[in-house]
Scaffold this motif. Structure first.
Motif, PDB file in Angstrom:
ATOM      1  N   LEU A 217      -2.866  -8.088   0.790  1.00 41.90           N
ATOM      2  CA  LEU A 217      -1.935  -8.310  -0.312  1.00 41.90           C
ATOM      3  C   LEU A 217      -1.762  -7.037  -1.133  1.00 41.90           C
ATOM      4  N   GLY A 218      -2.838  -6.327  -1.390  1.00 43.73           N
ATOM      5  CA  GLY A 218      -2.737  -5.052  -2.099  1.00 43.73           C
ATOM      6  C   GLY A 218      -1.884  -4.057  -1.335  1.00 43.73           C
ATOM      7  N   GLN A 219      -2.062  -4.010  -0.020  1.00 37.53           N
ATOM      8  CA  GLN A 219      -1.253  -3.113   0.804  1.00 37.53           C
ATOM      9  C   GLN A 219       0.200  -3.538   0.815  1.00 37.53           C
ATOM     10  N   LEU A 220       0.462  -4.842   0.870  1.00 40.15           N
ATOM     11  CA  LEU A 220       1.831  -5.340   0.827  1.00 40.15           C
ATOM     12  C   LEU A 220       2.504  -4.926  -0.476  1.00 40.15           C
ATOM     13  N   ARG A 221       1.799  -5.059  -1.574  1.00 41.64           N
ATOM     14  CA  ARG A 221       2.354  -4.651  -2.870  1.00 41.64           C
ATOM     15  C   ARG A 221       2.661  -3.160  -2.883  1.00 41.64           C
ATOM     16  N   SER A 222       1.752  -2.362  -2.347  1.00 40.49           N
ATOM     17  CA  SER A 222       1.966  -0.918  -2.284  1.00 40.49           C
ATOM     18  C   SER A 222       3.145  -0.575  -1.382  1.00 40.49           C
ATOM     19  N   ASP A 223       3.225  -1.213  -0.210  1.00 44.59           N
ATOM     20  CA  ASP A 223       4.329  -0.968   0.717  1.00 44.59           C
ATOM     21  C   ASP A 223       5.670  -1.359   0.097  1.00 44.59           C
TER      22      ASP A 223
ATOM     23  N   HIS B 190      18.194   6.589  14.441  1.00 44.54           N
ATOM     24  CA  HIS B 190      16.946   6.763  15.177  1.00 44.54           C
ATOM     25  C   HIS B 190      15.822   6.361  14.234  1.00 44.54           C
ATOM     26  N   LEU B 191      15.082   5.357  14.640  1.00 45.61           N
ATOM     27  CA  LEU B 191      14.036   4.840  13.778  1.00 45.61           C
ATOM     28  C   LEU B 191      12.692   5.439  14.142  1.00 45.61           C
ATOM     29  N   SER B 192      12.000   5.863  13.139  1.00 45.67           N
ATOM     30  CA  SER B 192      10.599   6.248  13.304  1.00 45.67           C
ATOM     31  C   SER B 192       9.892   5.827  12.039  1.00 45.67           C
ATOM     32  N   PRO B 193       8.664   5.405  12.172  1.00 47.71           N
ATOM     33  CA  PRO B 193       7.967   4.919  10.992  1.00 47.71           C
ATOM     34  C   PRO B 193       7.793   6.009   9.951  1.00 47.71           C
ATOM     35  N   ALA B 194       7.900   5.613   8.700  1.00 48.53           N
ATOM     36  CA  ALA B 194       7.604   6.534   7.606  1.00 48.53           C
ATOM     37  C   ALA B 194       6.122   6.828   7.656  1.00 48.53           C
ATOM     38  N   PRO B 195       5.750   8.007   7.189  1.00 54.23           N
ATOM     39  CA  PRO B 195       4.317   8.286   7.173  1.00 54.23           C
ATOM     40  C   PRO B 195       3.606   7.246   6.319  1.00 54.23           C
ATOM     41  N   VAL B 196       2.441   6.875   6.758  1.00 46.63           N
ATOM     42  CA  VAL B 196       1.661   5.898   6.009  1.00 46.63           C
ATOM     43  C   VAL B 196       1.274   6.521   4.686  1.00 46.63           C
ATOM     44  N   SER B 197       1.486   5.780   3.634  1.00 50.55           N
ATOM     45  CA  SER B 197       1.179   6.268   2.295  1.00 50.55           C
ATOM     46  C   SER B 197      -0.293   6.598   2.183  1.00 50.55           C
ATOM     47  N   THR B 198      -0.581   7.721   1.552  1.00 50.62           N
ATOM     48  CA  THR B 198      -1.974   8.075   1.297  1.00 50.62           C
ATOM     49  C   THR B 198      -2.465   7.370   0.051  1.00 50.62           C
ATOM     50  N   ARG B 199      -1.546   6.819  -0.740  1.00 46.59           N
ATOM     51  CA  ARG B 199      -1.919   6.087  -1.951  1.00 46.59           C
ATOM     52  C   ARG B 199      -2.108   4.639  -1.560  1.00 46.59           C
ATOM     53  N   ARG B 200      -3.323   4.213  -1.532  1.00 45.66           N
ATOM     54  CA  ARG B 200      -3.628   2.830  -1.199  1.00 45.66           C
ATOM     55  C   ARG B 200      -4.083   2.125  -2.459  1.00 45.66           C
ATOM     56  N   ARG B 201      -3.519   1.004  -2.708  1.00 45.47           N
ATOM     57  CA  ARG B 201      -3.904   0.219  -3.875  1.00 45.47           C
ATOM     58  C   ARG B 201      -5.229  -0.449  -3.592  1.00 45.47           C
ATOM     59  N   ASP B 202      -6.162  -0.257  -4.485  1.00 50.45           N
ATOM     60  CA  ASP B 202      -7.424  -0.959  -4.412  1.00 50.45           C
ATOM     61  C   ASP B 202      -7.136  -2.433  -4.663  1.00 50.45           C
ATOM     62  N   PRO B 203      -7.700  -3.341  -3.877  1.00 50.68           N
ATOM     63  CA  PRO B 203      -7.404  -4.757  -4.078  1.00 50.68           C
ATOM     64  C   PRO B 203      -7.658  -5.233  -5.503  1.00 50.68           C
ATOM     65  N   GLY B 204      -8.558  -4.594  -6.218  1.00 53.92           N
ATOM     66  CA  GLY B 204      -8.844  -5.009  -7.581  1.00 53.92           C
ATOM     67  C   GLY B 204      -8.057  -4.238  -8.618  1.00 53.92           C
ATOM     68  N   GLU B 205      -7.188  -3.315  -8.180  1.00 50.95           N
ATOM     69  CA  GLU B 205      -6.411  -2.502  -9.123  1.00 50.95           C
ATOM     70  C   GLU B 205      -5.586  -3.398 -10.022  1.00 50.95           C
ATOM     71  N   GLY B 206      -5.626  -3.116 -11.289  1.00 45.71           N
ATOM     72  CA  GLY B 206      -4.870  -3.917 -12.232  1.00 45.71           C
ATOM     73  C   GLY B 206      -5.591  -5.200 -12.574  1.00 45.71           C
ATOM     74  N   GLY B 207      -6.835  -5.298 -12.142  1.00 44.39           N
ATOM     75  CA  GLY B 207      -7.615  -6.496 -12.455  1.00 44.39           C
ATOM     76  C   GLY B 207      -7.628  -7.458 -11.288  1.00 44.39           C
ATOM     77  N   GLU B 208      -8.758  -7.976 -10.993  1.00 44.28           N
ATOM     78  CA  GLU B 208      -8.894  -8.978  -9.941  1.00 44.28           C
ATOM     79  C   GLU B 208      -8.286 -10.273 -10.440  1.00 44.28           C
TER      80      GLU B 208
END
Length: 157
Positions: A83-89, A127-145
């Motif tokens: 879910l944290g990754q989905l929010r970041s994406d 021509h589709l190619s995936p965007a580079p994977v973000s180096t900024r990953r949201r911590d699942p607890g970011e913003g409060g669990e």
């Protein structure tokens, strides 16, 4: 499916995602706005009842769709991470300013086959190619669990 292609046993089950998304859905607005609202509020409907994680079956409230989270806690942790990754994406996707950028981001999120098919339906060729994977990953607890809150009261009760 992409996020858990190497971890089929611990991927979030669709009934949990579908149930939570339906509960978070408030109707109205454009598709992106609705999706953003659902993603932001989906975890508010996960209960913690008597020490157990609980996602009630809306048709049979005594049935817990998240019962495996209590016997396999890694499944809940992986759901929180997903879910944290989905929010970041989703945040990264909405920041894209070009069609090719949006398509690249969607390809990295959903897979080339699905994005290519959808683009063709809309008459978009690229021509589709995936965007580079973000180096900024949201911590699942970011913003409060938030996964410990009780759901809002049901107006029908």
């Amino acid at each position: 499916d992409l996020a858990f292609h190497n971890d089929q046993d611990d991927r979030p089950v669709s009934i949990i995602i579908t149930t939570l998304a339906a509960l978070a859905y408030e109707g109205g607005g454009d598709l992106l706005g609705v999706i953003r609202h659902i993603v932001e509020h989906i975890d508010e409907f996960i209960e913690h009842r008597d020490g157990s994680w609980w996602v009630a079956n809306p048709i049979q409230p005594s049935e817990n769709f998240a019962d495996k989270w209590n016997t396999h806690p890694e499944r809940r942790r992986k759901f929180v991470h997903w879910l944290g990754q989905l929010r970041s994406d989703l945040e990264d996707l909405t920041a894209e300013e070009t069609t090719s950028g949006v398509l690249a981001r969607l390809t990295s999120m959903l897979g080339e086959e699905q994005v290519t098919a959808a683009a063709e339906v809309e008459g978009i060729t690229a021509h589709l190619s995936p965007a580079p994977v973000s180096t900024r990953r949201r911590d699942p607890g970011e913003g409060g669990e938030r996964l410990h809150r009780e759901p809002p009261p049901n107006p029908a009760s």
